[in-house]
Motif scaffolding. Structure first.
Motif, PDB file in Angstrom:
ATOM      1  N   GLN A   1       0.839  -1.197   0.000  1.00  0.00           N
ATOM      2  CA  GLN A   1       0.000   0.000   0.000  1.00  0.00           C
ATOM      3  C   GLN A   1       0.870   1.241   0.000  1.00  0.00           C
ATOM      4  OE1 GLN A   1      -2.688  -0.144   3.377  1.00  0.00           O
ATOM      5  NE2 GLN A   1      -2.671  -2.372   3.316  1.00  0.00           N
ATOM      6  N   SER A   2       0.461   2.222  -0.796  1.00  0.00           N
ATOM      7  CA  SER A   2       1.125   3.528  -0.803  1.00  0.00           C
ATOM      8  C   SER A   2       0.305   4.479   0.056  1.00  0.00           C
ATOM      9  CB  SER A   2       1.214   4.073  -2.231  1.00  0.00           C
ATOM     10  OG  SER A   2       2.038   3.257  -3.014  1.00  0.00           O
ATOM     11  N   SER A   3       0.839   5.657   0.301  1.00  0.00           N
ATOM     12  CA  SER A   3       0.101   6.644   1.094  1.00  0.00           C
ATOM     13  C   SER A   3      -1.192   7.013   0.385  1.00  0.00           C
ATOM     14  CB  SER A   3       0.951   7.887   1.328  1.00  0.00           C
ATOM     15  OG  SER A   3       1.090   8.605   0.126  1.00  0.00           O
ATOM     16  N   SER A   4      -2.146   7.499   1.141  1.00  0.00           N
ATOM     17  CA  SER A   4      -3.448   7.856   0.572  1.00  0.00           C
ATOM     18  C   SER A   4      -3.336   9.001  -0.423  1.00  0.00           C
ATOM     19  CB  SER A   4      -4.429   8.220   1.681  1.00  0.00           C
ATOM     20  OG  SER A   4      -3.941   9.323   2.416  1.00  0.00           O
ATOM     21  N   ARG A   5      -2.297   9.792  -0.318  1.00  0.00           N
ATOM     22  CA  ARG A   5      -2.103  10.909  -1.244  1.00  0.00           C
ATOM     23  C   ARG A   5      -1.270  10.510  -2.455  1.00  0.00           C
ATOM     24  NH1 ARG A   5      -1.096  13.947   3.902  1.00  0.00           N
ATOM     25  NH2 ARG A   5      -3.073  14.930   4.352  1.00  0.00           N
ATOM     26  N   GLY A   6      -0.702   9.326  -2.416  1.00  0.00           N
ATOM     27  CA  GLY A   6       0.098   8.859  -3.547  1.00  0.00           C
ATOM     28  C   GLY A   6       1.438   9.559  -3.668  1.00  0.00           C
TER      29      GLY A   6
ATOM     30  N   ASP B   1       7.857   7.665  -1.754  1.00  0.00           N
ATOM     31  CA  ASP B   1       8.372   6.464  -2.389  1.00  0.00           C
ATOM     32  C   ASP B   1       8.309   5.249  -1.474  1.00  0.00           C
ATOM     33  OD1 ASP B   1       9.082   7.935  -4.652  1.00  0.00           O
ATOM     34  OD2 ASP B   1      10.971   8.527  -3.739  1.00  0.00           O
ATOM     35  N   VAL B   2       7.489   5.299  -0.443  1.00  0.00           N
ATOM     36  CA  VAL B   2       7.443   4.209   0.533  1.00  0.00           C
ATOM     37  C   VAL B   2       6.120   3.463   0.408  1.00  0.00           C
ATOM     38  CG1 VAL B   2       7.378   3.694   3.000  1.00  0.00           C
ATOM     39  CG2 VAL B   2       8.975   5.396   2.133  1.00  0.00           C
TER      40      VAL B   2
ATOM     41  N   ASN C   1      10.947   0.551  -0.507  1.00  0.00           N
ATOM     42  CA  ASN C   1      11.069   1.649  -1.452  1.00  0.00           C
ATOM     43  C   ASN C   1      10.298   1.232  -2.709  1.00  0.00           C
ATOM     44  OD1 ASN C   1      11.896   3.388  -3.513  1.00  0.00           O
ATOM     45  ND2 ASN C   1      13.993   3.516  -2.765  1.00  0.00           N
ATOM     46  N   SER C   2       9.251   1.949  -3.054  1.00  0.00           N
ATOM     47  CA  SER C   2       8.422   1.568  -4.201  1.00  0.00           C
ATOM     48  C   SER C   2       9.160   1.676  -5.527  1.00  0.00           C
ATOM     49  CB  SER C   2       7.146   2.404  -4.250  1.00  0.00           C
ATOM     50  OG  SER C   2       7.456   3.771  -4.470  1.00  0.00           O
ATOM     51  N   GLU C   3      10.197   2.500  -5.575  1.00  0.00           N
ATOM     52  CA  GLU C   3      10.956   2.630  -6.817  1.00  0.00           C
ATOM     53  C   GLU C   3      11.989   1.517  -6.977  1.00  0.00           C
ATOM     54  OE1 GLU C   3      12.494   6.586  -7.337  1.00  0.00           O
ATOM     55  OE2 GLU C   3      10.502   7.471  -7.206  1.00  0.00           O
ATOM     56  N   ARG C   4      12.265   0.786  -5.881  1.00  0.00           N
ATOM     57  CA  ARG C   4      13.219  -0.336  -5.919  1.00  0.00           C
ATOM     58  C   ARG C   4      12.641  -1.508  -5.119  1.00  0.00           C
ATOM     59  NH1 ARG C   4      19.295   1.032  -5.326  1.00  0.00           N
ATOM     60  NH2 ARG C   4      19.198  -1.140  -5.922  1.00  0.00           N
ATOM     61  N   PRO C   5      11.531  -2.075  -5.585  1.00  0.00           N
ATOM     62  CA  PRO C   5      10.869  -3.127  -4.811  1.00  0.00           C
ATOM     63  C   PRO C   5      11.715  -4.377  -4.609  1.00  0.00           C
ATOM     64  CG  PRO C   5       9.903  -2.950  -6.996  1.00  0.00           C
ATOM     65  CD  PRO C   5      10.841  -1.782  -6.838  1.00  0.00           C
ATOM     66  N   GLU C   6      12.750  -4.549  -5.406  1.00  0.00           N
ATOM     67  CA  GLU C   6      13.628  -5.715  -5.244  1.00  0.00           C
ATOM     68  C   GLU C   6      14.607  -5.536  -4.085  1.00  0.00           C
ATOM     69  OE1 GLU C   6      15.876  -2.767  -7.623  1.00  0.00           O
ATOM     70  OE2 GLU C   6      13.809  -3.447  -7.687  1.00  0.00           O
ATOM     71  N   SER C   7      14.743  -4.313  -3.588  1.00  0.00           N
ATOM     72  CA  SER C   7      15.634  -4.044  -2.456  1.00  0.00           C
ATOM     73  C   SER C   7      15.052  -4.649  -1.190  1.00  0.00           C
ATOM     74  CB  SER C   7      15.803  -2.539  -2.265  1.00  0.00           C
ATOM     75  OG  SER C   7      16.453  -1.975  -3.371  1.00  0.00           O
ATOM     76  N   PRO C   8      15.885  -4.877  -0.180  1.00  0.00           N
ATOM     77  CA  PRO C   8      15.374  -5.436   1.080  1.00  0.00           C
ATOM     78  C   PRO C   8      14.319  -4.531   1.714  1.00  0.00           C
ATOM     79  CG  PRO C   8      17.765  -5.530   1.026  1.00  0.00           C
ATOM     80  CD  PRO C   8      17.337  -4.706  -0.156  1.00  0.00           C
ATOM     81  N   SER C   9      13.370  -5.155   2.358  1.00  0.00           N
ATOM     82  CA  SER C   9      12.319  -4.436   3.084  1.00  0.00           C
ATOM     83  C   SER C   9      12.701  -4.335   4.555  1.00  0.00           C
ATOM     84  CB  SER C   9      10.990  -5.192   2.972  1.00  0.00           C
ATOM     85  OG  SER C   9      10.568  -5.259   1.639  1.00  0.00           O
ATOM     86  N   LEU C  10      12.265  -3.274   5.192  1.00  0.00           N
ATOM     87  CA  LEU C  10      12.408  -3.140   6.634  1.00  0.00           C
ATOM     88  C   LEU C  10      11.227  -3.844   7.285  1.00  0.00           C
ATOM     89  CD1 LEU C  10      13.336   0.637   6.860  1.00  0.00           C
ATOM     90  CD2 LEU C  10      14.890  -1.309   6.997  1.00  0.00           C
ATOM     91  N   ILE C  11      11.457  -4.552   8.373  1.00  0.00           N
ATOM     92  CA  ILE C  11      10.396  -5.267   9.072  1.00  0.00           C
ATOM     93  C   ILE C  11      10.251  -4.681  10.470  1.00  0.00           C
ATOM     94  CG2 ILE C  11       9.560  -7.518   9.856  1.00  0.00           C
ATOM     95  CD1 ILE C  11       9.899  -7.295   6.781  1.00  0.00           C
ATOM     96  N   PHE C  12       9.023  -4.330  10.840  1.00  0.00           N
ATOM     97  CA  PHE C  12       8.727  -3.732  12.139  1.00  0.00           C
ATOM     98  C   PHE C  12       7.750  -4.603  12.915  1.00  0.00           C
ATOM     99  CE2 PHE C  12       9.654  -0.185   9.305  1.00  0.00           C
ATOM    100  CZ  PHE C  12      10.505   0.606  10.050  1.00  0.00           C
ATOM    101  N   THR C  13       7.914  -4.668  14.227  1.00  0.00           N
ATOM    102  CA  THR C  13       6.885  -5.243  15.090  1.00  0.00           C
ATOM    103  C   THR C  13       5.792  -4.185  15.220  1.00  0.00           C
ATOM    104  OG1 THR C  13       7.815  -4.352  17.133  1.00  0.00           O
ATOM    105  CG2 THR C  13       8.607  -6.553  16.416  1.00  0.00           C
ATOM    106  N   PRO C  14       4.603  -4.560  15.668  1.00  0.00           N
ATOM    107  CA  PRO C  14       3.566  -3.542  15.878  1.00  0.00           C
ATOM    108  C   PRO C  14       4.011  -2.431  16.837  1.00  0.00           C
ATOM    109  CG  PRO C  14       2.566  -5.704  15.822  1.00  0.00           C
ATOM    110  CD  PRO C  14       4.067  -5.913  15.818  1.00  0.00           C
TER     111      PRO C  14
END
Length: 80
Positions: free
Chosen positions: A27-32, A35-36, A49-62
């Motif tokens: 999901q992107s921000s509601s305003r579009g 790049d996150v 990073n939506s412009e580099r979706p193949e890059s590693p993602s950050l993972i957060f706990t709630p």
């Protein structure tokens, strides 16, 4: 947009599971703006990073995500 299926080795001491993000609903921000993108997967929040979706993602706990969002709302990360 191609989904990332790259497998990465977890960091030493990493206490989060290695998540399969290949079926994540990003999901992107509601305003579009920006790049996150985020996805909610198995009780965790993934951010990429939506412009580099193949890059590693950050993972957060709630709890980590809540602290991040609160800090952003309070301007903690405003660099201007």
């Amino acid at each position: 947009m191609a989904e990332s299926t790259t497998q990465h080795m977890p960091l030493k001491g990493w206490d989060k599971p290695e998540l399969d993000l290949s079926e994540a609903e990003w999901q992107s921000s509601s305003r579009g703006k920006g790049d996150v993108q985020i996805a909610f997967v198995e009780g965790f929040i993934a951010m990429r990073n939506s412009e580099r979706p193949e890059s590693p993602s950050l993972i957060f706990t709630p709890a980590e995500w809540g602290a991040f969002v609160s800090g952003a709302r309070e301007g903690e990360f405003d660099l201007t």
